[in-house]
Design a protein around this motif. Structure first.
Motif, PDB file in Angstrom:
ATOM      1  N   TYR A 253       7.597  -1.355  -0.263  1.00  0.00           N
ATOM      2  CA  TYR A 253       8.734  -0.408  -0.644  1.00  0.00           C
ATOM      3  C   TYR A 253       8.419   1.085  -0.509  1.00  0.00           C
ATOM      4  N   GLY A 254       6.893   0.804  -0.802  1.00  0.00           N
ATOM      5  CA  GLY A 254       6.633   2.263  -1.065  1.00  0.00           C
ATOM      6  C   GLY A 254       6.234   2.688   0.249  1.00  0.00           C
ATOM      7  N   LEU A 255       5.356   1.764   1.038  1.00  0.00           N
ATOM      8  CA  LEU A 255       5.221   2.557   2.109  1.00  0.00           C
ATOM      9  C   LEU A 255       5.663   2.846   2.979  1.00  0.00           C
ATOM     10  N   VAL A 256       6.860   2.156   2.944  1.00  0.00           N
ATOM     11  CA  VAL A 256       8.370   2.473   4.180  1.00  0.00           C
ATOM     12  C   VAL A 256       8.606   3.786   3.585  1.00  0.00           C
ATOM     13  N   THR A 257       9.006   3.952   1.934  1.00  0.00           N
ATOM     14  CA  THR A 257       9.194   5.137   1.741  1.00  0.00           C
ATOM     15  C   THR A 257       8.810   6.147   2.093  1.00  0.00           C
ATOM     16  N   GLU A 258       7.734   6.856   1.945  1.00  0.00           N
ATOM     17  CA  GLU A 258       6.664   7.854   2.478  1.00  0.00           C
ATOM     18  C   GLU A 258       6.042   7.473   3.731  1.00  0.00           C
ATOM     19  N   VAL A 259       6.052   7.195   4.461  1.00  0.00           N
ATOM     20  CA  VAL A 259       5.281   7.348   6.076  1.00  0.00           C
ATOM     21  C   VAL A 259       5.910   6.304   6.945  1.00  0.00           C
ATOM     22  N   GLY A 260       7.161   5.962   6.539  1.00  0.00           N
ATOM     23  CA  GLY A 260       8.248   5.589   7.999  1.00  0.00           C
ATOM     24  C   GLY A 260       8.029   4.287   8.367  1.00  0.00           C
ATOM     25  N   PRO A 261       8.826   3.414   8.346  1.00  0.00           N
ATOM     26  CA  PRO A 261       8.540   2.142   8.938  1.00  0.00           C
ATOM     27  C   PRO A 261       7.561   1.754   9.917  1.00  0.00           C
ATOM     28  N   THR A 262       7.454   3.003  10.935  1.00  0.00           N
ATOM     29  CA  THR A 262       6.978   2.938  11.774  1.00  0.00           C
ATOM     30  C   THR A 262       5.428   1.999  11.345  1.00  0.00           C
ATOM     31  N   THR A 263       4.571   2.924  10.816  1.00  0.00           N
ATOM     32  CA  THR A 263       3.681   3.101  10.394  1.00  0.00           C
ATOM     33  C   THR A 263       2.931   1.784   9.345  1.00  0.00           C
ATOM     34  N   ALA A 264       3.968   1.826   8.162  1.00  0.00           N
ATOM     35  CA  ALA A 264       4.440   0.412   7.532  1.00  0.00           C
ATOM     36  C   ALA A 264       4.025  -0.877   7.989  1.00  0.00           C
ATOM     37  N   GLN A 265       4.881  -1.406   9.286  1.00  0.00           N
ATOM     38  CA  GLN A 265       4.804  -2.366   9.661  1.00  0.00           C
ATOM     39  C   GLN A 265       4.038  -2.881  10.841  1.00  0.00           C
ATOM     40  N   MET A 266       2.750  -1.770  11.021  1.00  0.00           N
ATOM     41  CA  MET A 266       1.308  -1.733  11.509  1.00  0.00           C
ATOM     42  C   MET A 266       0.570  -2.938  10.373  1.00  0.00           C
ATOM     43  N   VAL A 267       0.795  -3.349   9.490  1.00  0.00           N
ATOM     44  CA  VAL A 267      -0.124  -3.726   8.522  1.00  0.00           C
ATOM     45  C   VAL A 267       0.045  -5.454   9.315  1.00  0.00           C
ATOM     46  N   THR A 268       1.219  -5.503  10.141  1.00  0.00           N
ATOM     47  CA  THR A 268       1.255  -6.475  10.522  1.00  0.00           C
ATOM     48  C   THR A 268       0.202  -7.224  11.791  1.00  0.00           C
ATOM     49  N   TYR A 269      -0.793  -6.384  11.725  1.00  0.00           N
ATOM     50  CA  TYR A 269      -1.968  -6.393  13.241  1.00  0.00           C
ATOM     51  C   TYR A 269      -2.928  -6.690  12.748  1.00  0.00           C
ATOM     52  N   PHE A 270      -3.187  -6.654  11.385  1.00  0.00           N
ATOM     53  CA  PHE A 270      -4.414  -6.679  10.571  1.00  0.00           C
ATOM     54  C   PHE A 270      -4.102  -8.287   9.771  1.00  0.00           C
ATOM     55  N   ILE A 271      -3.235  -8.940   9.722  1.00  0.00           N
ATOM     56  CA  ILE A 271      -2.944  -9.850   8.722  1.00  0.00           C
ATOM     57  C   ILE A 271      -4.191 -11.130   9.516  1.00  0.00           C
ATOM     58  N   PRO A 272      -4.029 -11.392  10.905  1.00  0.00           N
ATOM     59  CA  PRO A 272      -4.509 -12.219  11.515  1.00  0.00           C
ATOM     60  C   PRO A 272      -5.615 -12.778  11.487  1.00  0.00           C
ATOM     61  N   VAL A 273      -6.051 -11.350  10.876  1.00  0.00           N
ATOM     62  CA  VAL A 273      -7.918 -10.700  11.410  1.00  0.00           C
ATOM     63  C   VAL A 273      -8.532 -11.415   9.899  1.00  0.00           C
ATOM     64  N   ILE A 274      -7.804 -10.551   9.003  1.00  0.00           N
ATOM     65  CA  ILE A 274      -8.218 -11.186   7.225  1.00  0.00           C
ATOM     66  C   ILE A 274      -7.861 -12.679   6.833  1.00  0.00           C
TER      67      ILE A 274
END
Length: 311
Positions: A253-274
Protein backbone atom coordinates in the motif's frame (compact mmCIF):
# COMPACT_ATOMS: atom_id res chain seq x y z
CA UNK A 1 -0.80 -11.35 -2.22
CA UNK A 2 -3.36 -8.92 -3.30
CA UNK A 3 -4.81 -5.54 -2.70
CA UNK A 4 -7.92 -3.83 -3.88
CA UNK A 5 -7.74 -1.82 -7.08
CA UNK A 6 -9.63 1.29 -6.02
CA UNK A 7 -7.65 4.51 -5.74
CA UNK A 8 -6.83 5.83 -2.27
CA UNK A 9 -9.12 8.55 -0.94
CA UNK A 10 -6.81 11.41 -0.04
CA UNK A 11 -7.90 13.59 2.88
CA UNK A 12 -6.42 17.08 3.26
CA UNK A 13 -4.42 17.48 6.48
CA UNK A 14 -5.96 19.60 9.21
CA UNK A 15 -2.65 21.36 9.84
CA UNK A 16 0.85 21.28 8.37
CA UNK A 17 2.94 18.47 9.83
CA UNK A 18 6.65 17.95 10.04
CA UNK A 19 7.95 15.51 7.39
CA UNK A 20 8.43 12.00 8.72
CA UNK A 21 11.52 10.01 7.88
CA UNK A 22 10.46 6.65 6.53
CA UNK A 23 12.48 3.64 5.45
CA UNK A 24 13.75 4.00 1.88
CA UNK A 25 11.28 2.48 -0.60
CA UNK A 26 13.98 0.17 -2.04
CA UNK A 27 14.47 -1.45 1.36
CA UNK A 28 10.71 -1.83 1.75
CA UNK A 29 10.54 -3.31 -1.75
CA UNK A 30 13.23 -5.84 -0.81
CA UNK A 31 11.41 -6.66 2.42
CA UNK A 32 8.15 -7.24 0.53
CA UNK A 33 9.92 -9.54 -1.94
CA UNK A 34 11.39 -11.58 0.91
CA UNK A 35 8.12 -11.78 2.83
CA UNK A 36 6.09 -12.96 -0.15
CA UNK A 37 8.90 -15.19 -1.41
CA UNK A 38 9.07 -17.02 1.93
CA UNK A 39 5.27 -17.35 2.09
CA UNK A 40 5.34 -20.59 0.13
CA UNK A 41 7.86 -22.08 2.55
CA UNK A 42 5.62 -21.05 5.46
CA UNK A 43 2.59 -22.66 3.80
CA UNK A 44 4.57 -25.90 3.42
CA UNK A 45 5.62 -25.88 7.08
CA UNK A 46 2.10 -25.00 8.21
CA UNK A 47 0.52 -27.92 6.35
CA UNK A 48 2.89 -30.32 8.12
CA UNK A 49 0.91 -29.75 11.32
CA UNK A 50 -2.51 -28.52 10.27
CA UNK A 51 -5.11 -29.12 7.55
CA UNK A 52 -4.96 -26.75 4.54
CA UNK A 53 -8.21 -24.98 5.47
CA UNK A 54 -6.88 -24.49 9.01
CA UNK A 55 -3.67 -22.98 7.65
CA UNK A 56 -5.67 -20.59 5.48
CA UNK A 57 -8.03 -19.64 8.31
CA UNK A 58 -5.12 -18.95 10.66
CA UNK A 59 -3.39 -16.93 7.95
CA UNK A 60 -6.49 -14.78 7.45
CA UNK A 61 -7.09 -14.30 11.18
CA UNK A 62 -3.56 -13.01 11.80
CA UNK A 63 -3.57 -10.93 8.61
CA UNK A 64 -6.91 -9.32 9.45
CA UNK A 65 -5.69 -8.52 12.95
CA UNK A 66 -2.72 -6.59 11.54
CA UNK A 67 -4.92 -4.58 9.16
CA UNK A 68 -7.47 -3.92 11.92
CA UNK A 69 -4.69 -2.49 14.11
CA UNK A 70 -3.48 -0.31 11.20
CA UNK A 71 -7.01 0.94 10.56
CA UNK A 72 -7.44 1.76 14.24
CA UNK A 73 -4.18 3.73 14.30
CA UNK A 74 -5.18 5.69 11.20
CA UNK A 75 -8.79 6.00 12.39
CA UNK A 76 -10.05 4.41 9.19
CA UNK A 77 -13.63 3.18 9.01
CA UNK A 78 -14.94 0.16 7.17
CA UNK A 79 -16.67 0.96 3.87
CA UNK A 80 -20.41 1.48 3.80
CA UNK A 81 -23.16 0.32 1.50
CA UNK A 82 -24.70 -3.10 0.93
CA UNK A 83 -23.63 -3.13 -2.72
CA UNK A 84 -19.99 -2.45 -1.81
CA UNK A 85 -19.99 -5.23 0.77
CA UNK A 86 -21.58 -7.63 -1.73
CA UNK A 87 -18.82 -6.94 -4.25
CA UNK A 88 -16.18 -7.20 -1.51
CA UNK A 89 -17.54 -10.64 -0.60
CA UNK A 90 -16.86 -11.88 -4.13
CA UNK A 91 -13.44 -10.18 -4.14
CA UNK A 92 -12.57 -11.84 -0.81
CA UNK A 93 -13.36 -15.24 -2.28
CA UNK A 94 -11.41 -14.73 -5.51
CA UNK A 95 -8.41 -12.87 -4.08
CA UNK A 96 -8.00 -14.45 -0.66
CA UNK A 97 -10.10 -17.41 0.49
CA UNK A 98 -9.92 -19.44 -2.74
CA UNK A 99 -6.29 -18.95 -3.85
CA UNK A 100 -4.90 -19.19 -0.30
CA UNK A 101 -6.75 -22.50 0.19
CA UNK A 102 -5.73 -23.85 -3.22
CA UNK A 103 -2.05 -23.15 -2.57
CA UNK A 104 -2.29 -24.82 0.84
CA UNK A 105 -3.85 -27.95 -0.67
CA UNK A 106 -1.37 -27.90 -3.57
CA UNK A 107 1.63 -27.91 -1.23
CA UNK A 108 0.48 -31.16 0.34
CA UNK A 109 1.86 -32.88 -2.74
CA UNK A 110 4.13 -30.44 -4.60
CA UNK A 111 7.28 -28.63 -3.38
CA UNK A 112 7.08 -24.99 -2.32
CA UNK A 113 9.47 -24.10 -5.15
CA UNK A 114 6.96 -25.27 -7.77
CA UNK A 115 4.11 -23.45 -6.00
CA UNK A 116 6.11 -20.21 -6.06
CA UNK A 117 6.80 -20.57 -9.77
CA UNK A 118 3.12 -21.33 -10.48
CA UNK A 119 2.27 -18.10 -8.67
CA UNK A 120 4.43 -16.23 -11.19
CA UNK A 121 2.02 -17.19 -13.98
CA UNK A 122 -0.61 -14.75 -12.65
CA UNK A 123 0.47 -11.92 -15.01
CA UNK A 124 0.16 -14.35 -17.93
CA UNK A 125 -3.37 -15.35 -16.96
CA UNK A 126 -4.16 -11.70 -16.32
CA UNK A 127 -3.03 -10.60 -19.76
CA UNK A 128 -5.01 -13.35 -21.47
CA UNK A 129 -8.16 -12.56 -19.48
CA UNK A 130 -7.89 -8.79 -19.85
CA UNK A 131 -7.91 -9.09 -23.64
CA UNK A 132 -11.38 -10.60 -23.33
CA UNK A 133 -12.80 -8.80 -20.28
CA UNK A 134 -11.31 -5.30 -20.58
CA UNK A 135 -12.09 -3.54 -23.84
CA UNK A 136 -9.45 -0.84 -23.22
CA UNK A 137 -6.67 -3.43 -22.92
CA UNK A 138 -5.55 -3.90 -26.51
CA UNK A 139 -3.16 -6.69 -27.57
CA UNK A 140 0.19 -5.89 -29.15
CA UNK A 141 2.69 -8.16 -30.86
CA UNK A 142 5.10 -7.84 -27.94
CA UNK A 143 2.45 -8.74 -25.34
CA UNK A 144 1.15 -11.70 -27.36
CA UNK A 145 4.73 -12.90 -27.80
CA UNK A 146 5.24 -12.55 -24.04
CA UNK A 147 2.12 -14.64 -23.41
CA UNK A 148 3.41 -17.42 -25.66
CA UNK A 149 6.89 -17.26 -24.16
CA UNK A 150 5.50 -17.39 -20.63
CA UNK A 151 3.47 -20.52 -21.20
CA UNK A 152 6.46 -22.09 -22.95
CA UNK A 153 8.30 -21.48 -19.68
CA UNK A 154 5.51 -23.21 -17.77
CA UNK A 155 5.90 -26.29 -20.00
CA UNK A 156 9.65 -26.16 -19.35
CA UNK A 157 9.18 -26.08 -15.58
CA UNK A 158 6.75 -29.01 -15.78
CA UNK A 159 9.07 -31.06 -18.03
CA UNK A 160 6.62 -31.48 -20.91
CA UNK A 161 9.22 -33.19 -23.14
CA UNK A 162 9.44 -35.98 -20.54
CA UNK A 163 5.69 -36.52 -20.56
CA UNK A 164 5.41 -34.70 -17.18
CA UNK A 165 7.13 -37.70 -15.58
CA UNK A 166 7.14 -37.55 -11.77
CA UNK A 167 4.84 -34.53 -11.71
CA UNK A 168 1.92 -34.45 -9.30
CA UNK A 169 -0.79 -33.34 -11.69
CA UNK A 170 -3.41 -32.59 -9.04
CA UNK A 171 -1.18 -30.42 -6.87
CA UNK A 172 0.21 -28.55 -9.86
CA UNK A 173 -3.28 -27.95 -11.26
CA UNK A 174 -4.42 -26.55 -7.89
CA UNK A 175 -1.45 -24.16 -7.78
CA UNK A 176 -2.13 -22.97 -11.33
CA UNK A 177 -5.83 -22.50 -10.51
CA UNK A 178 -4.80 -20.40 -7.51
CA UNK A 179 -2.66 -18.18 -9.73
CA UNK A 180 -5.59 -17.88 -12.17
CA UNK A 181 -7.94 -16.81 -9.38
CA UNK A 182 -5.92 -13.63 -8.71
CA UNK A 183 -6.38 -11.94 -12.12
CA UNK A 184 -10.04 -12.96 -12.20
CA UNK A 185 -10.43 -11.20 -8.86
CA UNK A 186 -8.48 -8.15 -10.00
CA UNK A 187 -10.65 -7.75 -13.08
CA UNK A 188 -13.78 -8.12 -10.96
CA UNK A 189 -12.56 -5.48 -8.50
CA UNK A 190 -11.62 -3.13 -11.33
CA UNK A 191 -15.09 -3.42 -12.82
CA UNK A 192 -17.11 -3.17 -9.60
CA UNK A 193 -15.18 -1.44 -6.81
CA UNK A 194 -13.10 1.29 -8.47
CA UNK A 195 -14.11 4.78 -7.39
CA UNK A 196 -16.04 3.84 -4.26
CA UNK A 197 -14.55 6.70 -2.25
CA UNK A 198 -13.13 4.44 0.46
CA UNK A 199 -9.39 4.13 1.03
CA UNK A 200 -7.45 1.12 -0.17
CA UNK A 201 -6.64 0.24 3.45
CA UNK A 202 -10.32 0.29 4.41
CA UNK A 203 -11.35 -1.80 1.40
CA UNK A 204 -8.57 -4.34 1.91
CA UNK A 205 -9.31 -4.64 5.62
CA UNK A 206 -12.97 -5.33 4.88
CA UNK A 207 -11.99 -7.81 2.17
CA UNK A 208 -9.75 -9.81 4.53
CA UNK A 209 -12.43 -9.73 7.21
CA UNK A 210 -14.96 -11.23 4.79
CA UNK A 211 -12.46 -13.88 3.66
CA UNK A 212 -11.89 -14.80 7.31
CA UNK A 213 -15.63 -15.23 7.83
CA UNK A 214 -15.83 -17.41 4.70
CA UNK A 215 -13.08 -19.72 5.96
CA UNK A 216 -14.53 -19.73 9.47
CA UNK A 217 -17.74 -21.17 8.00
CA UNK A 218 -16.05 -23.71 5.68
CA UNK A 219 -13.23 -25.01 7.89
CA UNK A 220 -15.33 -26.77 10.61
CA UNK A 221 -17.34 -28.51 7.89
CA UNK A 222 -14.33 -30.12 6.19
CA UNK A 223 -11.81 -30.46 9.02
CA UNK A 224 -11.81 -31.67 12.62
CA UNK A 225 -10.43 -29.66 15.50
CA UNK A 226 -6.72 -30.53 15.91
CA UNK A 227 -6.01 -32.88 18.82
CA UNK A 228 -2.66 -31.14 19.37
CA UNK A 229 -1.09 -27.85 18.31
CA UNK A 230 2.50 -28.36 17.10
CA UNK A 231 4.49 -25.20 17.75
CA UNK A 232 6.61 -24.80 14.59
CA UNK A 233 3.70 -25.13 12.12
CA UNK A 234 1.66 -22.78 14.34
CA UNK A 235 4.44 -20.18 14.27
CA UNK A 236 4.65 -20.60 10.49
CA UNK A 237 0.91 -19.91 10.15
CA UNK A 238 1.19 -16.88 12.44
CA UNK A 239 4.10 -15.48 10.40
CA UNK A 240 2.28 -16.25 7.16
CA UNK A 241 -0.71 -14.22 8.32
CA UNK A 242 0.90 -11.37 10.25
CA UNK A 243 3.78 -10.86 7.80
CA UNK A 244 2.79 -12.41 4.47
CA UNK A 245 -0.81 -11.20 4.52
CA UNK A 246 -1.04 -8.28 6.95
CA UNK A 247 2.28 -6.43 6.98
CA UNK A 248 2.94 -7.20 3.30
CA UNK A 249 -0.32 -5.49 2.26
CA UNK A 250 0.62 -2.41 4.29
CA UNK A 251 4.08 -2.30 2.68
CA UNK A 252 2.58 -2.70 -0.78
CA UNK A 253 0.00 0.00 0.00
CA UNK A 254 2.83 2.40 0.90
CA UNK A 255 4.89 1.49 -2.17
CA UNK A 256 1.98 2.07 -4.54
CA UNK A 257 1.35 5.46 -2.94
CA UNK A 258 5.02 6.47 -3.10
CA UNK A 259 6.40 5.04 -6.34
CA UNK A 260 3.27 4.01 -8.25
CA UNK A 261 1.67 0.66 -9.09
CA UNK A 262 3.96 -0.12 -12.04
CA UNK A 263 7.10 -0.11 -9.90
CA UNK A 264 5.38 -1.75 -6.94
CA UNK A 265 4.15 -4.70 -8.99
CA UNK A 266 7.73 -5.48 -10.07
CA UNK A 267 7.92 -7.45 -6.83
CA UNK A 268 6.09 -10.22 -8.71
CA UNK A 269 9.30 -11.07 -10.58
CA UNK A 270 11.36 -11.57 -7.42
CA UNK A 271 8.91 -13.84 -5.58
CA UNK A 272 9.61 -17.11 -7.49
CA UNK A 273 13.37 -16.57 -7.23
CA UNK A 274 13.19 -16.19 -3.45
CA UNK A 275 10.62 -18.99 -3.11
CA UNK A 276 12.90 -21.35 -5.03
CA UNK A 277 15.99 -20.41 -3.02
CA UNK A 278 14.10 -20.79 0.26
CA UNK A 279 12.68 -24.18 -0.69
CA UNK A 280 16.07 -25.55 -1.71
CA UNK A 281 18.20 -24.07 1.09
CA UNK A 282 15.80 -24.29 4.05
CA UNK A 283 13.57 -27.27 3.19
CA UNK A 284 16.12 -29.20 1.12
CA UNK A 285 13.77 -29.56 -1.87
CA UNK A 286 15.32 -31.01 -5.01
CA UNK A 287 15.77 -28.84 -8.08
CA UNK A 288 16.33 -29.98 -11.66
CA UNK A 289 17.82 -27.70 -14.32
CA UNK A 290 14.43 -27.21 -16.00
CA UNK A 291 12.92 -25.52 -12.93
CA UNK A 292 15.12 -22.37 -12.79
CA UNK A 293 15.41 -22.19 -16.59
CA UNK A 294 11.65 -22.47 -17.01
CA UNK A 295 11.08 -19.94 -14.23
CA UNK A 296 13.30 -17.39 -16.00
CA UNK A 297 11.35 -17.95 -19.22
CA UNK A 298 8.06 -17.47 -17.33
CA UNK A 299 9.30 -14.23 -15.80
CA UNK A 300 10.56 -12.93 -19.16
CA UNK A 301 7.21 -13.68 -20.74
CA UNK A 302 5.33 -12.08 -17.83
CA UNK A 303 7.47 -8.93 -18.16
CA UNK A 304 6.69 -8.68 -21.87
CA UNK A 305 2.94 -8.96 -21.22
CA UNK A 306 3.17 -5.80 -19.11
CA UNK A 307 4.68 -3.73 -21.92
CA UNK A 308 2.17 -1.12 -23.07
CA UNK A 309 1.98 0.21 -26.60
CA UNK A 310 2.32 3.94 -27.23
CA UNK A 311 -0.87 5.97 -27.20
Amino acid sequence: MTTTASAPHVRPPAAPALPRRTLDWRLRFAALSLIWGFSFLLIKVGTEGYAPFQVTLGRLVFGTAVLAAAMAMKRERLPRGARTWAHLTVAALLLNALPFSLFAYAELTIPSTLAGICNATSPLWGMALSLVALSEDRPTRVRVAGLGLGFLGVLTVLGAWQGFDGLDARGTALALLASLSYPIGWIYVRRTLAGTGSSVLSMTGAQLLLATVQLAVVTPVFTALPSRFPLVPLLAVAALGALGTGLAVLIQYGLVTEVGPTTAQMVTYFIPVIATAAGVVVLGESLSWSTPVGALIVLAGAALTQVRGRS
